[in-house]
Scaffold this motif. Structure first.
Motif, PDB file in Angstrom:
ATOM      1  N   ARG A 187       6.316  -2.708  13.743  1.00  0.00           N
ATOM      2  CA  ARG A 187       4.882  -2.970  13.593  1.00  0.00           C
ATOM      3  C   ARG A 187       4.552  -4.425  13.921  1.00  0.00           C
ATOM      4  N   LEU A 188       5.526  -5.322  13.670  1.00  0.00           N
ATOM      5  CA  LEU A 188       5.315  -6.733  13.982  1.00  0.00           C
ATOM      6  C   LEU A 188       5.786  -7.093  15.382  1.00  0.00           C
ATOM      7  N   GLY A 189       6.497  -6.186  16.023  1.00  0.00           N
ATOM      8  CA  GLY A 189       7.028  -6.469  17.345  1.00  0.00           C
ATOM      9  C   GLY A 189       8.176  -7.457  17.332  1.00  0.00           C
ATOM     10  N   VAL A 190       8.977  -7.437  16.236  1.00  0.00           N
ATOM     11  CA  VAL A 190      10.119  -8.335  16.128  1.00  0.00           C
ATOM     12  C   VAL A 190      11.358  -7.517  15.789  1.00  0.00           C
ATOM     13  N   SER A 191      12.518  -8.152  15.863  1.00  0.00           N
ATOM     14  CA  SER A 191      13.760  -7.479  15.518  1.00  0.00           C
ATOM     15  C   SER A 191      13.858  -7.299  14.007  1.00  0.00           C
ATOM     16  N   PRO A 192      14.628  -6.300  13.534  1.00  0.00           N
ATOM     17  CA  PRO A 192      14.814  -6.142  12.088  1.00  0.00           C
ATOM     18  C   PRO A 192      15.380  -7.389  11.422  1.00  0.00           C
ATOM     19  N   SER A 193      16.296  -8.104  12.116  1.00  0.00           N
ATOM     20  CA  SER A 193      16.871  -9.305  11.506  1.00  0.00           C
ATOM     21  C   SER A 193      15.811 -10.389  11.338  1.00  0.00           C
ATOM     22  N   ARG A 194      14.924 -10.531  12.326  1.00  0.00           N
ATOM     23  CA  ARG A 194      13.846 -11.514  12.216  1.00  0.00           C
ATOM     24  C   ARG A 194      12.867 -11.119  11.119  1.00  0.00           C
ATOM     25  N   ALA A 195      12.540  -9.839  11.043  1.00  0.00           N
ATOM     26  CA  ALA A 195      11.641  -9.370   9.992  1.00  0.00           C
ATOM     27  C   ALA A 195      12.251  -9.611   8.618  1.00  0.00           C
ATOM     28  N   SER A 196      13.566  -9.411   8.503  1.00  0.00           N
ATOM     29  CA  SER A 196      14.248  -9.630   7.233  1.00  0.00           C
ATOM     30  C   SER A 196      14.177 -11.093   6.830  1.00  0.00           C
ATOM     31  N   ARG A 197      14.420 -12.004   7.792  1.00  0.00           N
ATOM     32  CA  ARG A 197      14.352 -13.434   7.488  1.00  0.00           C
ATOM     33  C   ARG A 197      12.934 -13.837   7.091  1.00  0.00           C
ATOM     34  N   ALA A 198      11.954 -13.331   7.830  1.00  0.00           N
ATOM     35  CA  ALA A 198      10.563 -13.670   7.538  1.00  0.00           C
ATOM     36  C   ALA A 198      10.165 -13.164   6.156  1.00  0.00           C
ATOM     37  N   GLU A 227       0.822  -1.208   0.000  1.00  0.00           N
ATOM     38  CA  GLU A 227       0.000   0.000   0.000  1.00  0.00           C
ATOM     39  C   GLU A 227       0.858   1.261   0.000  1.00  0.00           C
ATOM     40  N   ARG A 228       2.065   1.181   0.604  1.00  0.00           N
ATOM     41  CA  ARG A 228       2.865   2.385   0.812  1.00  0.00           C
ATOM     42  C   ARG A 228       4.244   2.326   0.142  1.00  0.00           C
ATOM     43  N   PHE A 229       4.415   1.457  -0.856  1.00  0.00           N
ATOM     44  CA  PHE A 229       5.742   1.284  -1.435  1.00  0.00           C
ATOM     45  C   PHE A 229       6.274   2.553  -2.109  1.00  0.00           C
ATOM     46  N   ALA A 230       5.379   3.466  -2.503  1.00  0.00           N
ATOM     47  CA  ALA A 230       5.837   4.696  -3.150  1.00  0.00           C
ATOM     48  C   ALA A 230       6.361   5.716  -2.140  1.00  0.00           C
ATOM     49  N   GLU A 231       6.172   5.427  -0.847  1.00  0.00           N
ATOM     50  CA  GLU A 231       6.679   6.303   0.207  1.00  0.00           C
ATOM     51  C   GLU A 231       8.028   5.781   0.708  1.00  0.00           C
ATOM     52  N   PRO A 232       8.800   6.598   1.424  1.00  0.00           N
ATOM     53  CA  PRO A 232      10.030   6.076   2.047  1.00  0.00           C
ATOM     54  C   PRO A 232       9.680   4.972   3.052  1.00  0.00           C
ATOM     55  N   LEU A 233      10.334   3.824   2.924  1.00  0.00           N
ATOM     56  CA  LEU A 233      10.068   2.691   3.805  1.00  0.00           C
ATOM     57  C   LEU A 233      11.352   2.228   4.458  1.00  0.00           C
ATOM     58  N   ASP A 234      11.264   1.884   5.730  1.00  0.00           N
ATOM     59  CA  ASP A 234      12.428   1.449   6.493  1.00  0.00           C
ATOM     60  C   ASP A 234      12.098   0.130   7.177  1.00  0.00           C
ATOM     61  N   LEU A 235      12.966  -0.866   7.010  1.00  0.00           N
ATOM     62  CA  LEU A 235      12.699  -2.184   7.585  1.00  0.00           C
ATOM     63  C   LEU A 235      12.614  -2.129   9.102  1.00  0.00           C
ATOM     64  N   LYS A 236      13.400  -1.280   9.736  1.00  0.00           N
ATOM     65  CA  LYS A 236      13.376  -1.180  11.190  1.00  0.00           C
ATOM     66  C   LYS A 236      12.001  -0.731  11.683  1.00  0.00           C
ATOM     67  N   ASP A 237      11.429   0.273  11.012  1.00  0.00           N
ATOM     68  CA  ASP A 237      10.101   0.743  11.401  1.00  0.00           C
ATOM     69  C   ASP A 237       9.040  -0.332  11.172  1.00  0.00           C
ATOM     70  N   LEU A 238       9.163  -1.054  10.042  1.00  0.00           N
ATOM     71  CA  LEU A 238       8.196  -2.097   9.748  1.00  0.00           C
ATOM     72  C   LEU A 238       8.305  -3.253  10.737  1.00  0.00           C
ATOM     73  N   ALA A 239       9.548  -3.575  11.163  1.00  0.00           N
ATOM     74  CA  ALA A 239       9.737  -4.629  12.157  1.00  0.00           C
ATOM     75  C   ALA A 239       9.032  -4.259  13.455  1.00  0.00           C
TER      76      ALA A 239
END
Length: 289
Positions: free
Chosen positions: A201-212, A187-199
């Protein structure tokens, strides 16, 4: 080694016959999913550290993040028919069809023996997709999509019957959380996106979010976002007469030169030539052509 799959049809599905080499080539992976059956001969199919004997009637299911390759028996080379497709086809119809493909390699069931009920169910579907794409009769696109949905539903039911209810519940919960994240990104790919912020949202570490993210899509986070932006740029080039620089920034890219390099590597054309080839009416009005 990652392979970049290019689809030969106007739907993101390929079907092909394949005879592996009589020696073990380097393992590879790709962002697409694959399901195939052995038609004849014998060989060995490798998935990471796992290996399975391949014989006529055996079905093999290939995840989008697992390294794999097959090898023929020199005395009796095996031949396969494989269907390779973009997982987005299932995600749009019923995202739960992707659940079996989210299991880690150690739990993912790649081999369906020929004498199993599921193999007997999947083989004719695989062969029908291949003939539909080969012959292209009227309505073949709809037929192929319907057959793919049948494939997915059959594999989903099989997976549900082979793991514990507790494990399936946990996996479904994790899958839904990840799909929520993917929906947010799409929905928001045209905006600036950061994996840390998205992680967060899931309540997980950035490394875990990256693996998932890689387990679910077969791509890293940055690559996945780039592809979404590239797809949007291609869409806008065809259906609008916006100046190309506006298309670039409206799709989420921040650098014109890097976009041109990425586009040429992906499509083998400049954005202007791509627009001209697919939308000649729009291009006649575009001042950047």
């Amino acid at each position: 080694m990652k392979l970049n799959v290019r689809y030969e049809h106007d739907i993101p599905v390929n079907a092909f016959r394949w005879t592996p080499k009589s020696y073990k080539e380097p393992l590879h992976y790709h962002a697409s999913l694959e399901i195939g059956c052995c038609l004849s001969g014998r060989g060995t199919f490798y998935f990471g550290g796992k290996s399975f004997t391949a014989a006529p009637g055996d079905v093999f299911i290939v995840n989008n993040s697992e390294l794999h390759i097959a090898e023929s028996d020199p005395e009796s080379p095996c031949e396969f028919v494989f269907v390779n497709f973009d997982p987005g086809l299932w995600q749009k119809e019923d995202e739960m069809l992707l659940l079996p493909f989210c299991y880690p390699s150690g739990e993912f069931l790649n081999h369906v023996p020929a004498d199993s009920p599921l193999a007997k169910e999947l083989e004719p579907l695989i062969l029908r997709i291949w003939t539909e794409l080969r012959d292209k009769p009227d309505g073949y696109r709809s037929m192929v999509k319907g057959l793919l949905l049948q494939l997915g539903a059959s594999v989903l039911r099989r997976q549900a019957g082979l793991v514990s209810e507790r494990r399936l519940t946990v996996q479904r919960s994790a899958f839904r959380e990840l799909r929520t994240l993917l929906a947010y990104v799409e929905e928001r790919f045209a905006e600036p996106l950061d994996l840390k912020d998205l992680a967060g949202r899931l309540g997980v570490s950035p490394s875990r979010a990256s693996r998932a993210f890689r387990e679910a899509t077969g791509r890293g986070f940055a690559e996945y976002v780039r592809q979404l932006r590239l797809n949007e740029a291609k869409r806008q080039l065809v259906v609008t007469d916006k100046p190309i620089t506006d298309v670039i920034f409206d799709s989420g890219f921040q650098s014109v030169p890097s976009f041109y390099r990425l586009f040429a590597a992906s499509e083998g054309l400049s954005p202007a030539d791509y627009r001209y080839a697919l939308a000649p009416v729009a291009i006649s009005e575009n001042p950047e052509r």
